[in-house]
Motif scaffolding. Sequence first.
Motif, PDB file in Angstrom:
ATOM      1  N   THR A  45       0.823  -1.215   0.000  1.00  0.00           N
ATOM      2  CA  THR A  45       0.000   0.000   0.000  1.00  0.00           C
ATOM      3  C   THR A  45       0.853   1.258   0.000  1.00  0.00           C
ATOM      4  O   THR A  45       0.401   2.334   0.367  1.00  0.00           O
ATOM      5  N   GLY A  46       2.101   1.111  -0.441  1.00  0.00           N
ATOM      6  CA  GLY A  46       2.933   2.283  -0.691  1.00  0.00           C
ATOM      7  C   GLY A  46       3.473   2.944   0.559  1.00  0.00           C
ATOM      8  O   GLY A  46       3.310   2.445   1.674  1.00  0.00           O
ATOM      9  N   PRO A  47       4.142   4.090   0.375  1.00  0.00           N
ATOM     10  CA  PRO A  47       4.850   4.739   1.477  1.00  0.00           C
ATOM     11  C   PRO A  47       3.927   5.596   2.357  1.00  0.00           C
ATOM     12  O   PRO A  47       4.194   6.769   2.592  1.00  0.00           O
ATOM     13  N   TYR A  48       2.823   5.006   2.796  1.00  0.00           N
ATOM     14  CA  TYR A  48       1.833   5.779   3.542  1.00  0.00           C
ATOM     15  C   TYR A  48       1.537   5.171   4.910  1.00  0.00           C
ATOM     16  O   TYR A  48       1.648   3.951   5.081  1.00  0.00           O
ATOM     17  N   ILE A  98       3.537  12.896 -10.536  1.00  0.00           N
ATOM     18  CA  ILE A  98       4.535  12.265  -9.682  1.00  0.00           C
ATOM     19  C   ILE A  98       4.057  10.894  -9.197  1.00  0.00           C
ATOM     20  O   ILE A  98       2.872  10.560  -9.286  1.00  0.00           O
ATOM     21  N   ALA A  99       4.989  10.138  -8.683  1.00  0.00           N
ATOM     22  CA  ALA A  99       4.668   8.886  -7.980  1.00  0.00           C
ATOM     23  C   ALA A  99       5.787   8.617  -6.969  1.00  0.00           C
ATOM     24  O   ALA A  99       6.908   8.313  -7.360  1.00  0.00           O
ATOM     25  N   PRO A 100       5.503   8.777  -5.675  1.00  0.00           N
ATOM     26  CA  PRO A 100       6.509   8.470  -4.640  1.00  0.00           C
ATOM     27  C   PRO A 100       6.799   6.963  -4.573  1.00  0.00           C
ATOM     28  O   PRO A 100       6.112   6.163  -5.217  1.00  0.00           O
ATOM     29  N   LEU A 101       7.796   6.597  -3.801  1.00  0.00           N
ATOM     30  CA  LEU A 101       8.127   5.172  -3.697  1.00  0.00           C
ATOM     31  C   LEU A 101       8.871   4.874  -2.404  1.00  0.00           C
ATOM     32  O   LEU A 101       9.465   5.754  -1.785  1.00  0.00           O
ATOM     33  N   MET A 102       8.809   3.612  -2.042  1.00  0.00           N
ATOM     34  CA  MET A 102       9.699   3.103  -0.999  1.00  0.00           C
ATOM     35  C   MET A 102      10.001   1.645  -1.311  1.00  0.00           C
ATOM     36  O   MET A 102       9.228   0.955  -1.939  1.00  0.00           O
ATOM     37  N   LYS A 103      11.178   1.228  -0.905  1.00  0.00           N
ATOM     38  CA  LYS A 103      11.502  -0.190  -1.062  1.00  0.00           C
ATOM     39  C   LYS A 103      12.353  -0.647   0.106  1.00  0.00           C
ATOM     40  O   LYS A 103      13.255   0.056   0.545  1.00  0.00           O
TER      41      LYS A 103
END
Lengths: 809, 160
Positions: free
Chosen positions: A337-340, A478-483
Amino acid sequence: MSTIAVGKSVPRFDAREKVTGEAVYIADIQFPGTLHVKVVRSTIPHGIIKSIHTEEAEKAEGVYGIITGEKADFLVGICIHDQPPLARRKVRYVGEPVVAVVAETEKAAIKAARLVRIEYEELPHVLNPLDAIKEGAPLIHEDLGSYFHLPTFNPKPGTNIFHHYHVEKGNIEEGFRKADVIIERNYSFPHIAHAQIEPHGAIARWSKGNELHIYSSTQAPFIVRSVLSRVFNLPSTSVRVTVPYLGGGFGGKSDLTIEPLTAYVARFFPGKWVKFILTREEMYFGSLIGRGCYSTLKMGFKKDGRLIAAKASMHFAGGAYGDYAINIVTGAGHNSTGPYEIENVYVDSYGIYTNTPLVGAYRGYGHPEAHWQTERHMDIAARELGIDPVALRLKNILKPGSENNLGQIIKESNGNLEASIKIAVNEIGLGKEKRETEEIARDHNVRIIKNTSKGLDRRAIPVITKKEEERFAVGRAIAPLMKSPVMATNAGSSAIIKANKDGTFNLLVSSIDMGQGSITALSQIAAETLGIPVEKVRHYRAADTEVTPYEWQTVASSTTWKAGSAVRKAALSVLDKFKETASKVFDVSPSELEVRDGKVWYGNESIDFKELAKGYVFPDGHAIGGPVIGTGAVVPHGLTYPDKKTGRGELAAEWTFGCQAAEVLVDRKTGRIRVRKFVTVLDIGKAINPLMAKGQVEGAVVQGMGAALNETLVYGEDGRVRNASLTDYKIPTPEDAPEELVTIFLETPQPDGPFGARPLAEHGIVSVAPAIANAVRDAIGIDLYDLPLNQDRLLEAIYQREKGKGGDK
Amino acid sequence: MSVEIKINVNNRDYRLIVDEEDTLLYVLRERLHLTGTKEGCGNGECGACAVLVDGEPVRSCIILAAEMNGKNIVTVEGLSKVEKDGTVKLSPIQESFIEEGAIQCGFCTPGFVVASSALLEKTKDPTDEEIEEYLSGHLCRCTGYATILKAVRKAAEKTR
């Protein structure tokens, strides 16, 4: 901090060998008397092998032998043992190896392979994971219940589900009850190919003393050794895995690929080197492919934009054997569910057998799939809520003190997502006013390194005439990200540094430099720690399980961070030994000594490393100490297994946060999308080598553009890959590089990383597709949910909207 | 069927008996052991096997060795010069590829430097159209191409 080796853009040390053609890759290794393997593959997607006729092939010129899977009494795998080296009894996809022909030349093997006849009894097959979980779907592995698997995996015998990973946080029902706006959509990411330019290869030889030596194009020599020693019942000392230069990996050469088959076949020809190199066609089904995810995402928001509930259900088409995809299922579940920060979360991630080639690691490892759904979703939600998409994200992002889905608390030292987003927004021109990026970085008190690269000029923005305004449209988004890396809790790295009498050092690790530059970056870390110029460190070029020390495998962007930490420790242990000897010379405690400029100092007196490397010799000739070798080893900090019920725990060792942004030009007439400008902002802690770090991002972005705009494996109804060539499966070419490729690194130091570095390599690919799709939405008002965004798909969407269905702008 | 050919490769003459179905790539790699030239696809799709034949870049994987009789061939091994004292001098294009980070895994690199060398032989001031003409059939999966383009432009400047 002033540095002498780290943070410098030194050209890669292996570049000279590579640019002169000297670098040796697997196919370049030529042993006298080598035998060559050609594999006969299944022509049907699912069925019983009725009979195999090899008589004619056996008589063909140059043939040494024809091998079937009959004598292989083992199953290959790491997390779940589910695959024979050559098909036994059943075949499960078009392209599965059934018979291996071994001959004295490759040509002879190819000719003889054409003479092998295999008869099958066909069984019903299934290609799509959503069909494979339906009641009555063909069962691909009847014996799933009897397969060995590690306790952290969760297969469902009697179904095609080889792993189910579930995450639960808060109370999802209550979350949706409290939500003012609920949005649900389906998304898909097709199977794609790594398309490394170097095909996979392996060369194996069994000695007459029953020892196995295998050269392989692998990212994971110790995994290969471990599995081969298990299946052949040999001690680790009797299996040697050597890795020459690797021509691109991207995950596709991790875990296991063709090594078990090659070793099994070579077993029948002791004393002979047996060589197996895949053809380009075989690269699309004879090794590992990537992605293949069908997902449903439902999110609940308060009117003010607060994201309070998220339910994700992801179905992965894992292919005919699940072992290599099994951890992707978990990895995607971790960050689905992304960086949220979300109070109530409910995630189901399924790995599902399909009658298709095997899915394995591919750059991003579950994260591009997760971000494709989440970052598209956030844009759609922003519109429905009437909130600016950037503002909606900033309101919900993980910040220091936030609790992620897994129950881990984010710290300031994990990186600055907020600054990354603001910088990306500014660079792509979505800010209220254009500011200097350096100024934004100063606001956030973070160091940045910026680079802009140029593609070919002739792709410059066409002058859009009044008449053409209707045809072309520009969009930005834009599209933020985390990994976070997905790894075994004991995924260790180790390093050895040997001191030489001229003040130089040999560095040994088993990380594989597949192009990412670990040979250079790890040398820089060693040199910086030792306080010497980087030219004085020589990194051993191959990895060899009999020579170089243990490394779990070269995956998860973890080498600079994790192997780098081991290298730093090894260098520190060299210095400790130098100091110990020097302390006896000076007759003081080691703690009173200092190291700088290649010497050990006590006050104004010093002893050169050269005088300590082999032990110190006093003027009267008596010697102390001895040849100095330093060692270093690490495991990830504090990882645990997931909780059986909630799927939560200390599952991510760290995160790399960032944001990507695209400016696209959409041609409504042809459906073609051109990426004019692409921005990537990543908080990487410390750029050990800025030139190579930039190279990782640029390469990942363009690779990601391929998947976003074009790439997909096309299956016939019979499950055959229809586009198994570089002509039919198009990857980006030189003219596809965006006109402007901006890479910005933030440097918020990672406490457990060498000199503050955190993982970087995969990250540049994670949010490429959603950034482009969001920009397309901005340009022409059409929401797309399925990849790739090729011309056919876009034209169809435009056509449907004109007919008054779909779309809403 | 076998055919006898005389070829010059990297300034050395060879007389070879080849099978008429042998590709130039096969002969270079398996017979002359010049393994710097890579096989990425075997179908002329990726450019990794490019060599110069009489100065023109060709895909050695789809050209037959039997047709090479009397030709001058330069492979990646022949791009650098060995001085009389044994020191090696790289070509400007090789140097630029190193300096600009235009190499990652290096498997496509021989093809790119061979094709770029041919381009710089033709013109010292290539336009982007000319760069595209010479490099468009070359595939690299690692770099994203921007560093390669920069290296070619920089080498052109150096040689001007």
